[in-house]
Design a protein around this motif. Structure first.
Motif, short mmCIF file in Angstrom:
data_model
loop_
_atom_site.label_atom_id
_atom_site.label_comp_id
_atom_site.label_asym_id
_atom_site.label_seq_id
_atom_site.Cartn_x
_atom_site.Cartn_y
_atom_site.Cartn_z
N TYR A 46 0.92 -1.30 0.14
CA TYR A 46 -0.01 -0.03 -0.04
C TYR A 46 0.95 1.26 0.01
O TYR A 46 1.91 1.33 0.84
N GLN A 133 2.63 -9.07 8.65
CA GLN A 133 2.16 -8.05 8.21
C GLN A 133 3.32 -6.88 8.58
O GLN A 133 3.82 -6.74 10.02
N SER A 135 4.94 -2.70 8.09
CA SER A 135 4.53 -1.37 7.83
C SER A 135 5.43 -0.24 8.30
O SER A 135 6.46 -0.72 8.98
N LYS A 137 4.65 1.89 10.00
CA LYS A 137 4.21 2.64 11.32
C LYS A 137 3.89 1.05 11.92
O LYS A 137 3.08 0.43 11.38
N ALA A 148 -2.41 1.42 9.63
CA ALA A 148 -0.93 1.00 9.75
C ALA A 148 -0.83 -0.54 8.84
O ALA A 148 0.07 -1.03 8.77
N THR A 149 -2.09 -1.16 8.56
CA THR A 149 -2.23 -2.47 8.26
C THR A 149 -3.34 -2.50 6.94
O THR A 149 -4.18 -1.74 7.03
N ALA A 161 0.78 -4.49 12.50
CA ALA A 161 2.03 -4.55 11.66
C ALA A 161 3.15 -4.26 12.49
O ALA A 161 3.11 -3.60 13.44
N ASN A 163 7.26 -2.70 12.24
CA ASN A 163 8.11 -1.64 11.43
C ASN A 163 9.54 -1.60 11.66
O ASN A 163 10.20 -1.04 10.94
N THR A 291 2.15 -8.61 3.86
CA THR A 291 1.39 -7.42 3.35
C THR A 291 2.35 -6.28 4.00
O THR A 291 2.95 -6.46 4.89
N TYR A 292 2.39 -4.99 3.08
CA TYR A 292 3.62 -3.82 3.74
C TYR A 292 2.85 -2.98 3.27
O TYR A 292 2.52 -2.32 2.20
N VAL A 293 2.60 -2.04 4.40
CA VAL A 293 2.01 -0.42 4.14
C VAL A 293 3.66 0.22 4.04
O VAL A 293 3.93 0.65 4.96
N THR A 296 1.69 5.30 4.76
CA THR A 296 0.41 5.52 5.51
C THR A 296 -0.06 6.72 4.71
O THR A 296 0.46 7.62 4.04
#
Length: 439
Positions: A46, A133, A135, A137, A148-149, A161, A163, A291-293, A296
């Protein structure tokens, strides 16, 4: 020790109370692997607050499309990605787009399981971590716009998530000391005791409550059962040694600085550490789903070394100012240089008759396009040729094609029954997989 017949991918030497995983060896690969069939992986990424879509899409369509300024760093991987024009997020736009990004469900409404968790349900029993997960953040950020997820479990609960590269690396690869193992065993006992007590109390009160309360209790017990399953997994894996990957030419995880940590933080170092971790997790089969933010909504998105004058969110409110648009494109290009680095890493890792990139699908997009719109999203699928993905560099979809069509296509390649009864007979708001992407 004598071995008959071909070795499996995950071959183990056992002796002296230890178990050591062998690396992939072509001469010891099974006939199935040499025929090109391998383990599928997927990642969903994301990029909050959209991108400068005026300089994002390639010029023209098909494999010979001319890459835009922002995508030019991906030129050497032209045969390993497809830009999708026409994607749309019905409940996207504004700064709530991270909520429906993976599920199609608007913020404030009951969420459903995200595609990564559907894939984890299929593959998770075979790996130490059903999914990861990640992120920029930590936590979930649930309730705020800076979510953040993008990962949601079967009950629609956001999955937190991480970080910090050092924390992630240690979870994946650091061996437990004797003291750690004792503490973990004690923790297992305590958690099992608490779960048993909760379930006993629930059984006692179940006949005494109303139908509505019983429905609420059933949901709660379902969540408890999920915790039980997770605890059982931890126990099963606790005495299996973690893989020890080669870290030649990779970053220093022991001294890594997280975005929320103290000390000098350089995003370029951080981005490479995080992408390398994902590559290592896939390579060691520690997980098959990530998954990776990457960015944000609202806060952050630019760093001092980028050399721009404003924050990312402020730049997106460009007012058609050429300077703002120029700086926005500059920042987006930096992110795509990091993405190119990620593809380089996966392409450098040999697996079977191809590479890890061939066996991994990576989809990225955002909750908005330029001008905070819910359409014209920056959507790209990378990798997965060994899983039947037919890349075309730039593919024009029908106008306002739901973003969920990409997730359904990826889930389908992961072996998920996307039309099964557990998925409400249809996959979110998707009209079906993107057939043009399938060989």
């Amino acid at each position: 020790m004598r071995f008959d017949g071909p070795f499996r991918r995950r071959t183990f030497l056992r002796g002296l109370g230890t178990t050591i995983a062998l690396p992939w060896l072509e001469s010891r690969a099974s006939a199935t692997e040499l025929a090109g069939q391998s383990i599928p992986r997927m990642g969903m990424f994301y990029f909050g607050t959209g991108m400068n879509m005026r300089q994002f899409y390639p010029e023209g369509f098909g494999r010979q499309a001319k890459l835009s300024r922002i995508l030019e760093p991906l030129e050497k991987h032209r045969d390993q990605f497809t830009v999708l024009s026409g994607t749309y997020l019905e409940h996207g736009g504004g700064h709530d787009g991270a909520y429906p990004f993976a599920t199609g469900i608007a913020r404030g409404e009951k969420q459903i399981a995200s595609p990564d968790q559907l894939a984890a349900a299929v593959h998770g029993s075979q790996t130490r971590f059903p999914s990861l997960q990640l992120s920029v953040k930590r936590g979930t950020g649930f309730g705020s716009q800076a979510l953040a997820t993008i990962s949601w479990n079967q009950q629609g609960v956001p999955l937190a998530a991480e970080n910090d590269p050092k924390t992630i690396f240690n979870r994946l690869f650091k061996a437990d000391s004797a003291d750690d193992q004792l503490a973990k065993a004690d923790d297992f006992r305590q958690r099992r005791s608490v779960l048993d007590a909760v379930l006993e109390d629930a059984r006692d009160i179940q006949p005494k409550i109303s139908r509505d309360d019983r429905r609420q209790l059933d949901q709660y017990l379902h969540a408890i059962r999920e915790v039980e399953i997770g605890l059982s997994r931890e126990i099963d894996w606790s005495d299996r040694p973690k893989p020890q990957p080669k870290l030649d030419h990779l970053g220093d995880y022991e001294n890594a600085v997280s975005p929320e940590g103290n000390g000098k933080f350089l995003y370029d170092d951080y981005a490479k550490l995080m992408y390398d971790l994902i590559a290592l997790a896939f390579q060691t089969d520690s997980t098959r789903v990530v998954t990776y933010v990457v960015r944000t909504e609202l806060a952050g998105g630019v760093y001092p070394e980028f050399g721009v004058s404003k924050g990312y969110h402020e730049l997106t409110h460009h007012g058609n100012d050429p300077s703002n648009l120029e700086q926005l494109a500059k920042v987006d290009t930096i992110y795509m240089k990091h993405w190119s680095y990620f593809l380089d890493r996966l392409a450098s890792i040999r697996e079977g008759q191809g590479t890890l990139l061939d066996q991994t699908m990576l989809g990225f997009s955002s909750g908005m396009g330029i001008g905070h719109s819910k359409a014209i999203l920056p959507t790209v699928l990378s990798g997965g040729r060994g899983l039947g993905i037919n890349h075309q560099t730039h593919l024009q979809l029908s106008e306002n094609t739901p973003l969920s069509t990409l997730w359904q296509t990826m889930a389908d390649r992961m072996g998920v029954d996307t039309d099964g009864p557990g998925n409400q007979e249809t996959f979110q708001d998707s009209p079906g997989i993107i057939n043009e992407l399938i060989t």
